[in-house]
Design a protein around this motif. Structure first.
Motif, short mmCIF file in Angstrom:
data_model
loop_
_atom_site.label_atom_id
_atom_site.label_comp_id
_atom_site.label_asym_id
_atom_site.label_seq_id
_atom_site.Cartn_x
_atom_site.Cartn_y
_atom_site.Cartn_z
N VAL A 8 39.05 27.44 17.40
CA VAL A 8 38.96 28.10 18.71
C VAL A 8 40.08 27.54 19.58
O VAL A 8 40.15 26.33 19.81
N THR A 9 40.96 28.43 20.03
CA THR A 9 42.07 28.04 20.91
C THR A 9 41.78 28.54 22.31
O THR A 9 41.40 29.70 22.49
N GLY A 10 41.95 27.65 23.28
CA GLY A 10 41.68 28.03 24.65
C GLY A 10 42.72 27.50 25.60
O GLY A 10 43.64 26.77 25.21
N LEU A 11 42.57 27.90 26.85
CA LEU A 11 43.45 27.37 27.89
C LEU A 11 43.17 25.88 28.03
O LEU A 11 42.01 25.46 28.16
N ARG A 12 44.22 25.07 27.97
CA ARG A 12 44.05 23.61 28.01
C ARG A 12 43.22 23.14 29.21
O ARG A 12 42.37 22.27 29.08
N GLU A 13 43.46 23.74 30.36
CA GLU A 13 42.75 23.31 31.57
C GLU A 13 41.28 23.72 31.56
O GLU A 13 40.50 23.26 32.38
N ARG A 14 40.87 24.56 30.60
CA ARG A 14 39.48 25.03 30.53
C ARG A 14 38.74 24.48 29.31
O ARG A 14 37.61 24.89 29.05
N MET A 15 39.35 23.57 28.54
CA MET A 15 38.75 23.13 27.29
C MET A 15 37.42 22.41 27.47
O MET A 15 36.53 22.54 26.66
N GLU A 17 35.18 23.09 29.78
CA GLU A 17 34.23 24.18 30.03
C GLU A 17 33.94 24.95 28.73
O GLU A 17 32.79 25.29 28.45
N ILE A 18 34.97 25.22 27.95
CA ILE A 18 34.79 25.93 26.68
C ILE A 18 33.91 25.11 25.75
O ILE A 18 33.02 25.64 25.10
N SER A 19 34.12 23.80 25.72
CA SER A 19 33.31 22.92 24.88
C SER A 19 31.83 23.01 25.26
O SER A 19 30.96 23.09 24.39
N LYS A 20 31.55 23.01 26.55
CA LYS A 20 30.15 23.12 27.02
C LYS A 20 29.55 24.46 26.58
O LYS A 20 28.40 24.52 26.16
N GLN A 21 30.34 25.54 26.70
CA GLN A 21 29.85 26.85 26.28
C GLN A 21 29.57 26.87 24.78
O GLN A 21 28.56 27.41 24.34
N MET A 22 30.48 26.28 24.01
CA MET A 22 30.32 26.26 22.56
C MET A 22 29.08 25.48 22.12
O MET A 22 28.45 25.82 21.12
N GLU A 23 28.74 24.43 22.86
CA GLU A 23 27.56 23.64 22.53
C GLU A 23 26.28 24.47 22.56
O GLU A 23 25.31 24.16 21.89
N GLY A 24 26.28 25.56 23.33
CA GLY A 24 25.10 26.41 23.44
C GLY A 24 25.07 27.56 22.44
O GLY A 24 24.14 28.36 22.45
N VAL A 25 26.06 27.64 21.57
CA VAL A 25 26.13 28.75 20.61
C VAL A 25 25.22 28.47 19.42
O VAL A 25 25.40 27.45 18.73
N PRO A 26 24.25 29.34 19.15
CA PRO A 26 23.38 29.13 17.99
C PRO A 26 24.19 29.18 16.70
O PRO A 26 25.07 30.02 16.53
N GLY A 27 23.93 28.25 15.81
CA GLY A 27 24.59 28.23 14.50
C GLY A 27 25.89 27.46 14.48
O GLY A 27 26.46 27.26 13.41
N LEU A 58 32.20 34.33 20.52
CA LEU A 58 33.04 33.17 20.80
C LEU A 58 34.36 33.59 21.43
O LEU A 58 34.83 33.01 22.40
N LYS A 59 34.97 34.62 20.87
CA LYS A 59 36.26 35.11 21.37
C LYS A 59 36.14 35.62 22.81
O LYS A 59 37.09 35.51 23.59
N ASP A 60 34.98 36.14 23.18
CA ASP A 60 34.79 36.69 24.52
C ASP A 60 34.45 35.65 25.59
O ASP A 60 34.31 35.99 26.76
N MET A 61 34.34 34.38 25.19
CA MET A 61 34.04 33.33 26.17
C MET A 61 35.21 33.18 27.16
O MET A 61 36.37 33.31 26.78
N GLU A 62 34.87 32.89 28.39
CA GLU A 62 35.87 32.69 29.43
C GLU A 62 36.79 31.52 29.05
O GLU A 62 36.32 30.44 28.73
#
Length: 96
Positions: A8-15, A17-27, A58-62
């Protein structure tokens, strides 16, 4: 159950936040930051008929730029059912 290795590649300044979102992903069973700071390597487990949707979610996450598939195994489904079910048909989006 399908098992996917993803990056998963994201905006560096948002990583964070992305990590927190990913922690809630089932599976999502594993998550490890990649050295450059803008990527996470992860393992995603989902029923094969739902894998495409799980990857799209996952791809649609902010803040997420891309989700790259490094590995995909349907071995468990082949063993359990003898066949891999096709996901439901999604209509194509027109880009014009």
């Amino acid at each position: 159950m399908a098992i996917a290795g993803i990056v998963v590649t994201g905006l560096r300044e948002r990583m964070a936040e992305i990590s927190k979102q990913m922690e809630g992903v089932p599976g999502l069973t594993e998550m490890h930051p990649v050295d450059d700071g803008g990527k996470w390597a992860a393992v995603l487990e989902a029923p094969s008929e739902h894998m495409e949707t799980a990857l799209s979610d996952l791809k649609d996450m902010e803040g997420v730029l891309t989700v790259d598939l490094a590995f995909l195994s349907y071995e468990d489904d082949l063993t359990d059912r003898g066949a891999i079910p096709c996901p439901p048909h999604k209509p194509r989006r027109r880009t014009a």
